[in-house]
Write an enzyme that holds these catalytic residues in place. Structure first.
Site, PDB file in Angstrom:
ATOM      1  N   HIS A  72       0.840  -1.210   0.000  1.00  0.00           N
ATOM      2  CA  HIS A  72       0.000   0.000   0.000  1.00  0.00           C
ATOM      3  C   HIS A  72       0.871   1.255   0.000  1.00  0.00           C
ATOM      4  CE1 HIS A  72       1.094   0.687   4.159  1.00  0.00           C
ATOM      5  NE2 HIS A  72       0.839  -0.590   4.395  1.00  0.00           N
ATOM      6  N   ASP A 354       4.054  -4.457   3.856  1.00  0.00           N
ATOM      7  CA  ASP A 354       5.498  -4.731   3.905  1.00  0.00           C
ATOM      8  C   ASP A 354       5.745  -6.153   4.396  1.00  0.00           C
ATOM      9  OD1 ASP A 354       4.629  -4.202   6.489  1.00  0.00           O
ATOM     10  OD2 ASP A 354       6.221  -2.789   6.994  1.00  0.00           O
TER      11      ASP A 354
END
Length: 453
Positions: A72, A354
């Site tokens: 994102h 992540d």
């Protein structure tokens, strides 16, 4: 920029004269760890137009499928530093405010109409774009939206305009879209798709919900994966305890905000401080003093040292192999079906975090890769050899750089082959067989339930 000599391969397989290629990202890096430079790379603030190596192949190769895994875009922190004012960042989308994008205004209008989309489960209740005048925890910012509008535009120029991957009358069956159940991942996916698709038609958007951040779908039961993750967390803790400079900084910061050091550490201050840094907002102050750049540098430097040690020690790698096998297996199965000529989803988008991208990079053996920045993208391209249509090859790209030959399964291939890509079988064999060798196992189930020797 570094000029790196490459030997392009001619159709006849002979190497012509070496020529220079300019790498797409700036490589004028400081020799030692520079925490400020690394933080700027991580922020990924949209500025200059990005150059990338996606879609590059000899003219007789045909692009048949692209699978993209994104992190994102820029978000508001997930943690607050206790007893400080939250960073003042506006999550309303304002096209006249920087950073912006020529299609931001049209994007906002289009996102307001999204009732026709098929959204799995809880996704249907999430907003399609950020809209709070003071960002909520973890909310995508305008910067995050712009980062993915730019990603989509860049991929469109290559894959749609140049390679005609999707026709203008594309159908829902040609896309596979999946996101975790956070507004920031859904909104990042929509921003990328808005500028990528030949025509963004809500009726053709079918977004699947993935409840697991490692996208393990129905194969999440893996005790040994959890074991290696716990071991890795112990390693992290031990590295932190050994760092006396870091401890001093935590003590100093805790005094400034007037809380116990332990509580400050638990509030994960780097997450919050990165938000101040990326948005050029002054670090917080209290009556006792101010958190400053020196505090930030020490914590960020430790984070970078931790990443480096994590790559050297095998615990995270073992965790990564087991964590990412379900996702990589799904990817490989799809690539194989397309290579066999089945009309599968030619464009795949996984919108993730992540903690999704990082283990995938590690499992593939791309140890030189940086920790996933905001709006990072990892791309798998499947190519068909026009001269031998049964032969298929893959390229893997990370933030526009070709990392195919940094992978553990293909790093020696290019020394022996005239082909500028990696045979699909190499990835297939790695995912179906070689990923388990280190566990002395022959299957995912066995590796998950057997103690490693």
């Amino acid at each position: 920029v570094h000029l790196i000599p490459v030997n392009p391969v001619r159709e006849d397989g002979l190497n012509p004269k070496s020529r220079k290629r300019i790498m797409p990202d700036l490589l004028t890096e400081p020799p030692a760890i520079d925490p400020v430079y690394e933080a700027q790379v991580y922020c990924n603030i949209p500025s200059i137009a990005e150059r990338s190596m996606e879609g590059h192949a000899p003219h007789y190769f045909k692009l048949v499928s692209v699978q993209v895994l994104i992190r994102h875009g820029d978000r508001y922190p997930l943690y607050a530093i206790p007893k400080t004012k939250r960073p003042d960042i506006d999550c309303m989308l304002v096209p006249s405010r920087k950073p912006s994008h020529p299609q931001l205004e049209a994007f906002i209008k289009h996102m307001s109409k999204g009732s026709a989309a098929q959204m799995d489960g809880s996704l249907s209740s999430l907003p399609h774009f950020p809209s709070h005048s003071l960002c909520e925890m973890g909310e995508l910012t305008q910067t995050g939206v712009v980062q993915h509008l730019r990603n989509g535009q860049l991929l469109r120029e290559i894959y749609i305009n140049k390679h005609k991957l999707l026709p203008s009358d594309w159908t829902a069956k040609q896309l596979y879209l999946e996101t975790t159940g956070k507004s920031r991942t859904l909104q990042s996916a929509l921003a990328l798709l808005y500028t990528f698709l030949p025509d963004f038609d809500w009726k053709k958007i079918n977004m699947r919900h993935q409840w697991s951040t490692i996208f393990c779908s129905g194969s999440c039961d893996c005790p040994m994966r959890n074991h290696y993750l716990e071991e890795e967390q112990r390693r992290q803790y031990s590295l932190r305890v050994k760092n006396s400079n870091l401890e001093k900084i935590y003590v100093d910061m805790a005094k400034i905000v007037g809380i116990p050091t332990r509580q400050l550490r638990a509030s994960n201050p780097i997450d919050s401080l990165l938000c101040y840094f990326c948005h050029n907002v002054s670090f917080p102050c209290t009556k006792t003093g101010c958190i400053g750049m020196e505090h930030f540098k020490v914590i960020k430097r430790h984070q970078l040292e931790d990443e480096r040690e994590r790559q050297e020690k095998k615990l995270y790698f073992l965790y990564a192999l087991l964590a990412t096998h379900p996702l990589l297996n799904q990817t490989v199965n799809r690539l194989q079906r397309i290579a066999e000529g089945k009309k599968e989803e030619v464009f795949v988008l996984y919108s993730a975090h992540d903690v999704t991208l990082s283990p995938v990079l590690s499992a593939l053996g791309i140890t030189e890769a940086r920790f996933p920045r905001f709006a990072a993208r990892l791309v798998f391209e499947l190519w068909q050899d026009g001269k031998r249509p049964k032969e298929h090859f893959i390229r893997i790209l990370y933030n526009g750089a070709d990392v195919t030959f940094l992978t553990s399964f293909c790093k020696d291939h290019y020394k022996r082959s005239s082909k500028p890509m990696c045979p699909l079988e190499k990835l297939v064999n790695f995912v179906k067989r070689d990923m388990f060798l280190i566990f002395n196992s022959t299957s995912y189930y066995d590796a998950c339930h057997r103690r490693a020797l």
